[in-house]
Write a protein that holds these residues in place. Structure first.
Motif, PDB file in Angstrom:
ATOM      1  N   THR A  98       0.980  -1.073   0.120  1.00 55.53           N
ATOM      2  CA  THR A  98      -0.094   0.023  -0.006  1.00 55.53           C
ATOM      3  C   THR A  98       0.865   1.176  -0.058  1.00 55.53           C
ATOM      4  O   THR A  98       0.396   2.364  -0.530  1.00 55.53           O
ATOM      5  CB  THR A  98      -1.082  -0.079   1.386  1.00 55.53           C
ATOM      6  N   LYS A  99       1.875   1.217   0.863  1.00 50.84           N
ATOM      7  CA  LYS A  99       2.895   2.521   0.795  1.00 50.84           C
ATOM      8  C   LYS A  99       3.267   2.781  -0.579  1.00 50.84           C
ATOM      9  O   LYS A  99       3.378   4.148  -0.844  1.00 50.84           O
ATOM     10  CB  LYS A  99       3.954   2.097   1.553  1.00 50.84           C
ATOM     11  N   THR A 102       0.632   4.865  -1.571  1.00 44.43           N
ATOM     12  CA  THR A 102       0.425   6.056  -1.059  1.00 44.43           C
ATOM     13  C   THR A 102       1.376   7.078  -1.422  1.00 44.43           C
ATOM     14  O   THR A 102       1.401   8.488  -1.549  1.00 44.43           O
ATOM     15  CB  THR A 102       0.676   6.019   0.509  1.00 44.43           C
ATOM     16  N   TYR A 200       4.426   6.953   7.404  1.00 48.45           N
ATOM     17  CA  TYR A 200       3.542   6.470   6.342  1.00 48.45           C
ATOM     18  C   TYR A 200       2.011   6.853   6.613  1.00 48.45           C
ATOM     19  O   TYR A 200       1.370   7.233   5.672  1.00 48.45           O
ATOM     20  CB  TYR A 200       3.787   5.260   5.503  1.00 48.45           C
ATOM     21  N   GLY A 204       0.137   9.761   4.646  1.00 49.12           N
ATOM     22  CA  GLY A 204      -1.205   9.418   3.930  1.00 49.12           C
ATOM     23  C   GLY A 204      -2.431  10.400   4.576  1.00 49.12           C
ATOM     24  O   GLY A 204      -3.195  10.896   3.732  1.00 49.12           O
ATOM     25  N   GLN A 205      -2.639  10.369   6.038  1.00 46.17           N
ATOM     26  CA  GLN A 205      -3.553  11.079   6.334  1.00 46.17           C
ATOM     27  C   GLN A 205      -3.370  12.788   6.326  1.00 46.17           C
ATOM     28  O   GLN A 205      -4.414  13.422   6.193  1.00 46.17           O
ATOM     29  CB  GLN A 205      -3.562  10.736   8.071  1.00 46.17           C
ATOM     30  N   TYR A 215      -8.768   9.078   3.450  1.00 51.81           N
ATOM     31  CA  TYR A 215      -7.591   8.368   2.766  1.00 51.81           C
ATOM     32  C   TYR A 215      -8.379   7.212   1.701  1.00 51.81           C
ATOM     33  O   TYR A 215      -7.883   7.118   0.646  1.00 51.81           O
ATOM     34  CB  TYR A 215      -6.809   7.848   3.751  1.00 51.81           C
ATOM     35  N   LEU A 219      -7.535   7.605  -2.220  1.00 49.62           N
ATOM     36  CA  LEU A 219      -6.900   6.430  -3.133  1.00 49.62           C
ATOM     37  C   LEU A 219      -7.778   5.793  -4.241  1.00 49.62           C
ATOM     38  O   LEU A 219      -7.201   5.365  -5.146  1.00 49.62           O
ATOM     39  CB  LEU A 219      -6.600   5.224  -1.956  1.00 49.62           C
ATOM     40  N   PRO A 264      -2.836   4.162   5.247  1.00 47.38           N
ATOM     41  CA  PRO A 264      -2.099   4.637   4.390  1.00 47.38           C
ATOM     42  C   PRO A 264      -0.670   3.914   4.490  1.00 47.38           C
ATOM     43  O   PRO A 264      -0.069   3.735   3.512  1.00 47.38           O
ATOM     44  CB  PRO A 264      -1.937   6.014   4.542  1.00 47.38           C
TER      45      PRO A 264
END
Length: 358
Positions: A98-99, A102, A200, A204-205, A215, A219, A264
Motif C-alpha cells: 500500500t505504501k 501512498t 507513512y 497519507g492522512q 484516505y 486512494l 495509508p
C-alpha cells in the motif's frame, strides 16, 4: 528526545506485559506450517513456473500475475481456505505494498499543486508544536523522519499481538496519530533511514486532510479507479467476499489487521494478485498517477545480479505480497500469499519469476 505533543492516557507497561503473558499462554497451540496443495488455477504455464519458484517455501497458497509491456498472465497454486483453490482474483490483505500507492498519491498531490516536497506537517496541522511540526512530507515518504516503525502505544500492543496474531494497530485513528507520534521517541536522527509505518500513516492522512477527502476515498479516486483496480479497497466494511483465510507461518489462524488511522501504511487494505499486476504493469510503463514517486516515494530500488529492480513488499501476521518490476526490460510481477512467513517469501518468488534466484 520525544517530540513535544500533548500525550493521551495509555496502558501502563506492567498491564500490557501482564496481558501479553496471559494472552500468549492461552493462545498458543501447536500448529504445522502449511504447504501448497496440488491445486492450480489460471494460466497453466505460469502455474508451473510459480510452483517451481515456490519450491519448498511454506504457505497454503501463492498467486501471481506476471508479464511485460505486451503480454501478461495470471495463475495460482494451493488453497485460499480448506477445500477452496486459490486464484489470482482471491482478495487478501496486502500490507505495505500500500505504501507504494501512498507514494503515488504524494507525487500526484505535488503535481496538482496541493503540496510540495518541502511541505511540513505544521503547515497542514496549524498549531502543531515541536519537532513534529517541521517534519516534511518527503521525510515521511522516504523513511527519514526519525520516527520508528510503530508508535510507543502500538509497540506495547504488539507485545500481545506477536503472541496472539492479533491487530497491533487497532487503536489507531486519524486523530490519534499526531499524539502518538509526538509521544514516541525518535529511533534515529532526522535524515537517517528508519522504516516507519507510523510515518507513512501520517503522510497519507496529511494528504487526505489537504485534499479534503478520507484516505480510502482519495486512494480510490486518484489511483485505483484510473488504473481499473476494482478489486482493491482500503478499510472495507464488511471485509471483501471470498477473501482468503489468513494463516501464520506456523499454520495458526490470524486476525485481519484493521485501522482507521494507519490505512495509508497498509493496514486493512485488500487486493488481489491480478489487481497488483495492473499496478505493476502501469508502473513499468510510466502510466500511473504520480509516476514521479517511482524515484523513491514508496518504491525501493534493488540491484540484483547486475539488474535494477523497483518495488515493495508487504506482510502481516497472516499474509505476504510483493510487487516488482524491471524498467529496462519492461518485465513485472506481483505475488500474493494468504500465509505469513519468517521473512518475505513472496519477494523471493517474485525475483525467481523474473529470472533471479536469490
Amino acid at each position: 528526545m520525544p517530540l513535544n505533543v500533548s500525550r493521551r492516557s495509555r496502558p501502563t507497561l506492567f498491564v500490557v506485559l501482564a496481558a501479553a503473558l496471559v494472552a500468549g499462554l492461552s493462545a498458543f497451540t501447536p500448529a504445522t506450517p502449511p504447504t501448497p496443495t496440488a491445486d492450480s488455477t489460471g494460466d497453466p504455464a505460469l502455474a508451473r513456473r510459480l510452483r517451481l519458484a515456490v519450491g519448498d517455501l511454506p504457505g497454503q497458497g501463492f498467486a501471481a500475475a506476471a508479464g511485460d509491456r505486451l503480454t501478461s498472465a495470471q495463475a495460482a497454486i494451493g488453497e485460499a481456505s480448506p477445500g477452496r483453490p486459490l486464484t489470482a482474483t482471491t482478495p487478501q490483505e496486502i500490507g505495505s505494498v500500500t505504501k507504494s500507492m501512498t507514494g503515488l498519491l504524494f507525487a500526484d498531490a505535488v503535481e496538482r499543486g496541493e503540496v510540495t516536497p518541502a511541505t511540513t506537517l505544521g503547515e497542514l496541522y496549524p498549531g502543531l508544536p515541536g519537532e513534529l511540526a517541521v517534519t516534511t512530507l518527503t521525510e515521511l515518504a522516504t523513511h527519514t523522519s526519525g520516527l520508528p516503525r510503530l508508535s510507543t502505544r502500538a509497540q506495547l500492543r504488539s507485545l500481545v499481538t506477536n503472541l496472539t496474531y492479533g491487530n497491533p494497530y487497532e487503536w489507531d485513528t486519524p486523530g490519534s496519530l499526531l499524539s502518538d507520534a509526538g509521544s514516541t521517541w525518535l529511533r534515529t536522527p532526522r535524515g537517517e533511514f528508519s522504516y516507519s509505518n507510523l510515518g507513512y500513516a501520517l503522510l497519507g492522512q496529511a494528504l487526505a486532510v489537504r485534499a479534503g477527502a478520507p484516505y480510502p476515498q482519495l486512494l480510490t479516486d486518484r489511483v485505483l479507479a484510473p488504473l481499473g483496480m476494482t478489486a482493491t479497497v482500503a478499510a472495507p466494511d464488511p471485509l471483501p467476499a471470498g477473501r482468503a483465510l489468513e494463516r501464520a507461518a506456523d499454520g495458526r489462524r490470524t486476525t485481519p489487521w484493521s485501522s482507521t488511522g494507519s490505512v495509508p501504511a497498509g493496514i486493512g487494505v485488500y487486493s488481489t494478485a491480478a489487481d497488483l499486476g495492473r499496478l505493476a504493469a502501469a508502473a513499468v510503463s510510466g502510466d500511473v498517477p504520480g509516476s514521479a514517486a517511482l524515484a523513491g516515494w514508496g518504491w525501493f530500488p534493488a540491484e540484483v545480479d547486475g539488474r535494477t529492480l523497483l518495488g515493495n513488499n508487504g506482510a502481516t501476521y497472516g499474509v505476504q505480497s510483493s510487487i516488482w518490476l524491471e524498467p529496462s526490460s519492461g518485465r513485472w510481477v506481483a505475488v500474493t500469499s494468504p500465509s505469513g512467513s519468517a521473512g518475505v517469501d513472496t519477494q523471493t518468488i517474485a525475483f525467481r519469476l523474473l529470472g533471479i534466484d536469490v
